[in-house]
Motif scaffolding. Sequence first.
Motif, PDB file in Angstrom:
ATOM      1  N   LEU A 259       0.839  -1.196   0.000  1.00  0.00           N
ATOM      2  CA  LEU A 259       0.000   0.000   0.000  1.00  0.00           C
ATOM      3  C   LEU A 259       0.877   1.251   0.000  1.00  0.00           C
ATOM      4  O   LEU A 259       0.637   2.215  -0.741  1.00  0.00           O
ATOM      5  N   ARG A 260       1.916   1.209   0.812  1.00  0.00           N
ATOM      6  CA  ARG A 260       2.826   2.347   0.897  1.00  0.00           C
ATOM      7  C   ARG A 260       3.557   2.527  -0.414  1.00  0.00           C
ATOM      8  O   ARG A 260       3.691   3.638  -0.922  1.00  0.00           O
TER       9      ARG A 260
ATOM     10  N   HIS B 293       1.562   4.251  -3.005  1.00  0.00           N
ATOM     11  CA  HIS B 293       1.273   5.669  -2.796  1.00  0.00           C
ATOM     12  C   HIS B 293       2.514   6.517  -2.662  1.00  0.00           C
ATOM     13  O   HIS B 293       2.424   7.703  -2.384  1.00  0.00           O
TER      14      HIS B 293
ATOM     15  N   ARG C 105       5.818   8.748  -3.399  1.00  0.00           N
ATOM     16  CA  ARG C 105       6.214   9.754  -4.379  1.00  0.00           C
ATOM     17  C   ARG C 105       7.243   9.112  -5.297  1.00  0.00           C
ATOM     18  O   ARG C 105       8.154   8.437  -4.837  1.00  0.00           O
TER      19      ARG C 105
ATOM     20  N   ASP D 222      17.108  10.352 -12.761  1.00  0.00           N
ATOM     21  CA  ASP D 222      18.067  11.270 -13.398  1.00  0.00           C
ATOM     22  C   ASP D 222      18.391  12.472 -12.539  1.00  0.00           C
ATOM     23  O   ASP D 222      19.429  13.099 -12.707  1.00  0.00           O
ATOM     24  N   PHE D 223      17.490  12.795 -11.604  1.00  0.00           N
ATOM     25  CA  PHE D 223      17.763  13.932 -10.720  1.00  0.00           C
ATOM     26  C   PHE D 223      18.820  13.576  -9.687  1.00  0.00           C
ATOM     27  O   PHE D 223      19.629  14.407  -9.289  1.00  0.00           O
ATOM     28  N   TRP D 224      18.787  12.325  -9.262  1.00  0.00           N
ATOM     29  CA  TRP D 224      19.657  11.922  -8.155  1.00  0.00           C
ATOM     30  C   TRP D 224      20.978  11.334  -8.612  1.00  0.00           C
ATOM     31  O   TRP D 224      21.942  11.315  -7.837  1.00  0.00           O
ATOM     32  N   THR D 225      21.026  10.832  -9.830  1.00  0.00           N
ATOM     33  CA  THR D 225      22.299  10.267 -10.299  1.00  0.00           C
ATOM     34  C   THR D 225      22.734  10.996 -11.556  1.00  0.00           C
ATOM     35  O   THR D 225      21.932  11.300 -12.422  1.00  0.00           O
ATOM     36  N   LYS D 226      24.022  11.263 -11.611  1.00  0.00           N
ATOM     37  CA  LYS D 226      24.533  11.983 -12.784  1.00  0.00           C
ATOM     38  C   LYS D 226      24.531  11.049 -13.982  1.00  0.00           C
ATOM     39  O   LYS D 226      24.688   9.850 -13.841  1.00  0.00           O
TER      40      LYS D 226
ATOM     41  N   GLU E 158      -8.886   2.747  -2.000  1.00  0.00           N
ATOM     42  CA  GLU E 158      -7.755   3.652  -1.803  1.00  0.00           C
ATOM     43  C   GLU E 158      -7.807   4.317  -0.436  1.00  0.00           C
ATOM     44  O   GLU E 158      -6.797   4.677   0.125  1.00  0.00           O
TER      45      GLU E 158
ATOM     46  N   PHE F 170      -5.460   3.791   2.693  1.00  0.00           N
ATOM     47  CA  PHE F 170      -4.140   4.381   2.886  1.00  0.00           C
ATOM     48  C   PHE F 170      -4.299   5.758   3.492  1.00  0.00           C
ATOM     49  O   PHE F 170      -5.005   6.593   2.974  1.00  0.00           O
TER      50      PHE F 170
ATOM     51  N   THR G 169       2.738   4.220   9.107  1.00  0.00           N
ATOM     52  CA  THR G 169       2.582   2.959   8.380  1.00  0.00           C
ATOM     53  C   THR G 169       3.053   1.820   9.261  1.00  0.00           C
ATOM     54  O   THR G 169       4.149   1.884   9.797  1.00  0.00           O
TER      55      THR G 169
ATOM     56  N   GLU H 257      12.286  15.187   4.349  1.00  0.00           N
ATOM     57  CA  GLU H 257      11.486  14.117   3.772  1.00  0.00           C
ATOM     58  C   GLU H 257      12.337  12.873   3.525  1.00  0.00           C
ATOM     59  O   GLU H 257      11.888  11.750   3.717  1.00  0.00           O
TER      60      GLU H 257
ATOM     61  N   THR I 167      23.385  10.917  -1.691  1.00  0.00           N
ATOM     62  CA  THR I 167      23.145  11.940  -2.724  1.00  0.00           C
ATOM     63  C   THR I 167      23.584  13.295  -2.198  1.00  0.00           C
ATOM     64  O   THR I 167      22.882  14.295  -2.339  1.00  0.00           O
TER      65      THR I 167
ATOM     66  N   ARG J 174      23.592  16.621  -4.291  1.00  0.00           N
ATOM     67  CA  ARG J 174      22.362  17.202  -4.805  1.00  0.00           C
ATOM     68  C   ARG J 174      21.823  18.303  -3.933  1.00  0.00           C
ATOM     69  O   ARG J 174      20.924  19.033  -4.340  1.00  0.00           O
TER      70      ARG J 174
END
Lengths: 199, 324
Positions: free
Chosen positions: A39-40, A43, A45, A50-54, B44, B47, B53, B158, B246, B249
Amino acid sequence: MATAAAAALRTATLVVRRPLITPTRTAFEEAYYEYHANLRAGHERTVIPDFWTKKGAAGNTAAIQMAVPAERTTEADTANDVKSLDRKLEENLFLVVKEGGKWSLVQGAVAEGEPLHEAARRSVLDKCGQNLDLWMVGRSPIALSHTTKDKEHIFVHKAHILAGQAAPTKGVSDFAWVTKNEMAKYLDKAAYDDVVELL
Amino acid sequence: MLRTVLRQSIRRSSTAGAVAAASTDAAAVPFPVPLPRDDVPLPESLFRADRATPIESRMRDHYDRTLAADLLYLTYNHKDPANPDRLAHDKYVPGLNTKNTAFKKHETPRYRDTTMRKPEPARTHSNVPELSSIVVHTFLKDAVTNKYVLLNALTQLEAITGKHPEIVRSTSNVALWKLRDGMPVGVKVELQGDDMYQFLDKLVELVLPRLKTWYGIPATAGDGTGNIKVGFEPKSMSYFPEIEQTFDRYPFMCGFDVVFKTTAYNDREARTLLSGFQIPIENAASKAKREKYMQKSDEADPNEPAWMKFKRAREALEAKKKKK
């Protein structure tokens, strides 16, 4: 202070090796966690790689070597070695000793003017050797034994074993690290009923 | 897999009126009947992003199996709660024993109106101190001039917590700092349940051991009602595995606070709880022991350059002046 007519003080110590691994999950629990993980994941993000690795960065998409967890049962489990501290990793192990042919918690007398928790600690080290790293859970006893004779008060203290192993000295003929369910096989009924609520 | 398990359990039970049936014509079909659930996705709405969680958490297992019992023994009040003659350090009555030297300054509650506090509850097995939530918070002074630094902080928090943070707005006007009411100046995220225990696990296992100048929560820490805040410098942010991977970044690392909100009644109980999770607590004695172990020697090296000798002498003089 205790006079000749007053009751004698004794301590009993419940030495426990806490669980070292998480408990075994039941089928329902596993299904429950799997469901919520899905479920997680559904949902979450989305991550834009491409943003995180060159671009052209090597090795990021290679399979990461995940650590392989160790076996949940050890050699001590298969051999059922009751003296081992590596047995039954997911349960509490309690120390029982055999004194005068009878199994019980580690008991000892309290010296004149000695604090109870120090007496408890000292009696364990005296009876089971100095090669024990103990942590006493506070200074107060956790129980008063009900199996006392008229002239005796036995206070029970809790301690954790952090390192080392018991090495029985004179007076103590045998020892074992047992789980809550196995305790009844070692202690007699009165002693077991006394202690069962503390386990 | 859960559906299979649930279906099997439905089959076994003879009376299952509580089970919500998806079919509308249940009256016509005899119960129990294997319902075709595999082709119908679960709703849905199950959730909840605002809720924790459920996830396997070894810190929670540790609390449930070991800590809770030990905390009961450690925080139990062996004297009658109704008895006014209780342990001195547990009872501070403002206006009555303020002058009592037994109460050190740090043991008095921090907030003002202590008469409005509820009386200390009697300790039982069901109200043992527990971690209720962890708040990770960042305040950025630069957000006053450049709002976009908050984006950096949002992303970092985050990443380390797994939950989407919220913006904290200013509630005061300070012209000197160009601060206005309602201006976004910070970022915070509150973690509860298993998410909280996961973050705590990461903090204790990966971040705290790598801090070079932090040796523990001070023994005087706490707000008086069982909540403890620990501040971290920006460098600590880079010790989290999510940030470490990272690192390039992020334009900069943010310093952050971690507030441990507990159900403990006072600071002592809160510190005991946190130390049970392997967070070190440092008091004057342990600090002295540590410094002795690390052996900060003040003996002068015979080969040291003249400027170092001069600097050392000057520092000693300034320290003396400060003492006066």
